[in-house]
Design a protein around this motif. Sequence first.
Motif, PDB file in Angstrom:
ATOM      1  N   MET A   1      28.277  46.479  62.440  1.00 24.41           N
ATOM      2  CA  MET A   1      29.124  47.472  63.095  1.00 24.41           C
ATOM      3  C   MET A   1      28.225  48.546  63.715  1.00 24.41           C
ATOM      4  O   MET A   1      27.315  49.051  63.071  1.00 24.41           O
ATOM      5  CB  MET A   1      30.076  48.119  62.080  1.00 24.41           C
ATOM      6  CG  MET A   1      31.053  49.096  62.709  1.00 24.41           C
ATOM      7  SD  MET A   1      32.195  49.763  61.464  1.00 24.41           S
ATOM      8  CE  MET A   1      33.129  48.299  61.074  1.00 24.41           C
TER       9      MET A   1
ATOM     10  N   GLU B   1      35.369  51.582  58.214  1.00 25.83           N
ATOM     11  CA  GLU B   1      35.263  52.163  59.550  1.00 25.83           C
ATOM     12  C   GLU B   1      35.011  53.667  59.422  1.00 25.83           C
ATOM     13  O   GLU B   1      35.504  54.315  58.502  1.00 25.83           O
ATOM     14  CB  GLU B   1      36.576  51.915  60.302  1.00 25.83           C
ATOM     15  CG  GLU B   1      36.630  52.482  61.701  1.00 25.83           C
ATOM     16  CD  GLU B   1      37.978  52.252  62.364  1.00 25.83           C
ATOM     17  OE1 GLU B   1      38.346  53.031  63.260  1.00 25.83           O
ATOM     18  OE2 GLU B   1      38.678  51.298  61.949  1.00 25.83           O
TER      19      GLU B   1
ATOM     20  N   TYR C   1      38.050  53.574  55.170  1.00 22.12           N
ATOM     21  CA  TYR C   1      37.355  54.400  56.148  1.00 22.12           C
ATOM     22  C   TYR C   1      36.403  55.330  55.401  1.00 22.12           C
ATOM     23  O   TYR C   1      36.537  55.544  54.197  1.00 22.12           O
ATOM     24  CB  TYR C   1      38.367  55.222  56.957  1.00 22.12           C
ATOM     25  CG  TYR C   1      39.437  54.381  57.581  1.00 22.12           C
ATOM     26  CD1 TYR C   1      39.273  53.839  58.851  1.00 22.12           C
ATOM     27  CD2 TYR C   1      40.611  54.088  56.882  1.00 22.12           C
ATOM     28  CE1 TYR C   1      40.258  53.043  59.421  1.00 22.12           C
ATOM     29  CE2 TYR C   1      41.594  53.289  57.439  1.00 22.12           C
ATOM     30  CZ  TYR C   1      41.405  52.764  58.711  1.00 22.12           C
ATOM     31  OH  TYR C   1      42.370  51.960  59.258  1.00 22.12           O
TER      32      TYR C   1
ATOM     33  N   THR D   1      28.719  59.731  63.972  1.00 18.36           N
ATOM     34  CA  THR D   1      28.683  58.611  63.047  1.00 18.36           C
ATOM     35  C   THR D   1      27.294  58.357  62.484  1.00 18.36           C
ATOM     36  O   THR D   1      27.066  57.349  61.857  1.00 18.36           O
ATOM     37  CB  THR D   1      29.176  57.332  63.750  1.00 18.36           C
ATOM     38  OG1 THR D   1      28.270  57.010  64.806  1.00 18.36           O
ATOM     39  CG2 THR D   1      30.565  57.503  64.289  1.00 18.36           C
TER      40      THR D   1
ATOM     41  N   ARG E   1      35.570  57.419  60.456  1.00 14.99           N
ATOM     42  CA  ARG E   1      36.485  58.334  61.126  1.00 14.99           C
ATOM     43  C   ARG E   1      36.303  59.721  60.532  1.00 14.99           C
ATOM     44  O   ARG E   1      35.735  59.880  59.449  1.00 14.99           O
ATOM     45  CB  ARG E   1      37.949  57.905  60.940  1.00 14.99           C
ATOM     46  CG  ARG E   1      38.340  56.617  61.638  1.00 14.99           C
ATOM     47  CD  ARG E   1      39.843  56.434  61.577  1.00 14.99           C
ATOM     48  NE  ARG E   1      40.269  55.172  62.175  1.00 14.99           N
ATOM     49  CZ  ARG E   1      41.540  54.780  62.298  1.00 14.99           C
ATOM     50  NH1 ARG E   1      42.521  55.578  61.838  1.00 14.99           N
ATOM     51  NH2 ARG E   1      41.845  53.634  62.844  1.00 14.99           N
TER      52      ARG E   1
END
Length: 483
Positions: A1, A29, A272, A8, A31
């Motif tokens: 990823m 993920e 997340y 990030t 966020r």
Amino acid sequence: MTFNDDSTQNRNGRSAADAFPAKHLRRPEVRDLPEAPAKYRKLIGPGIIAAGVGLASGEFILFPYIASQVGLVFVWAALVGLVTQYFINLEIERYTLATGETALTGFSRYWRHWGLVFALLTYFANLWPGWATSSATLASYVFGGTPRYIAIGMLVAIGLILTLAPVVYVALERAQMVKVAAVLLLFVVGAIVAVGADAWADAPQIITRPGIPIELGIATLLGALAFAGAGGGQNLVQSNWIRDKGFGMGAYVPRLVSPITGQPEAAPSTGYVFEPTEANLSRWRGWWKFANLEQIFTFVLITFLTIVFTSMLAYSTVFGREGLENSIEFIRTEGDVLGERVGSWFQYFFWIIGSFSLFAAALGIVDYTSRLAADVLKTSYLREANESKIYAGLVWGLIGVGILVLLFGFDQPIVLLVIAAVVGGFMMFIYSGLLILINRKTLPRPIRIRGFRLVMLVWAILLFGTLSVLTFQAQIARLLGGG
């Protein structure tokens, strides 16, 4: 990823997601953490559910029974157990607040089958419909009827509530809030009309004369200490409840809904994580403060007040009476005495509140047992399946087993008593260690567990490890006829 914007990346050029093991589950993920709540009222709930589900036989039978035998000298143990569970619950919540994943998912990142192990242990502990039958027995004292068939009706009602409510969490929260309100009403009325002045005068004994009444048996005392409030799988499900309430990163995860009346959403199997930027850490401090306050003023406070009051009620009415049983029959005897001293109206009021309390506990137990298993199956084994349908199937499977047990008239096998007595403490011993692992190794460095909270989890490992061994020895001795 791959992440392209600066938000990030940490100072070493690595994403916060890189710390998550990806052998068994994909990495979360990245966020931003949602804004922390400015007003708390609408978010209060998971701690009340924990208190409501936990207010079961221990609070209505076990601690009052101990008070009836030895007075108020062992109530201190409830506070020790609750404070320990407070820190355990918050470390369970820490992981979910930061990731939107349940603690079981975090464990499964290190070994795929950890979640399945804990789900199975939770099933073993809750397979017998004891809370429903206890609730039905109390209901029969008031309304008559056969407890077995009342319990079957209750089980069916529980299944319908949990599978027809559009959002399962909302139905559960409302039921537990009504229960807590009913118990608080019992407190107020009982404090005025049932607990005598002499009992109130002796209340300071809780602090001034703490003791360990070993004559009651090690299993009884250890069970009271270890499982005041919750225990075992009920602590783990805090992850699921705060996620459904939308705490922290859980706001990004769809809630568990009815497969019949709800609106299904595509739910990810993993969660997340946020980068530890100053903005995100500021939001984190807001969420963490709220989580701490919500647990202490709902779960800990409500449960401790309940244990103190029910112990005081028993001490005021049946202390010193011979032949009392550490079972549902204790509630019947206590109710009879209350009827003699206060009036039949309070006797039936006491039994009705007790019956509803145990019914609500059964509702929560069926929910969290099925919820934990559904989450594990969806995350680690059936990633394309609909979690709401898995949950509904598990709910009715557990209820079906309970109904069959009741229809065939089986008594609870002593082996299940041994399992139930041992498994909760054993689970807490194991997952207290795993919580240290995921909250020190996986989460971004600024929000990892450290200091006093780390010491408290080490204390939990030592406490529940010791209690598990001692309880196991005591129950095996009982099973073999040696105690």
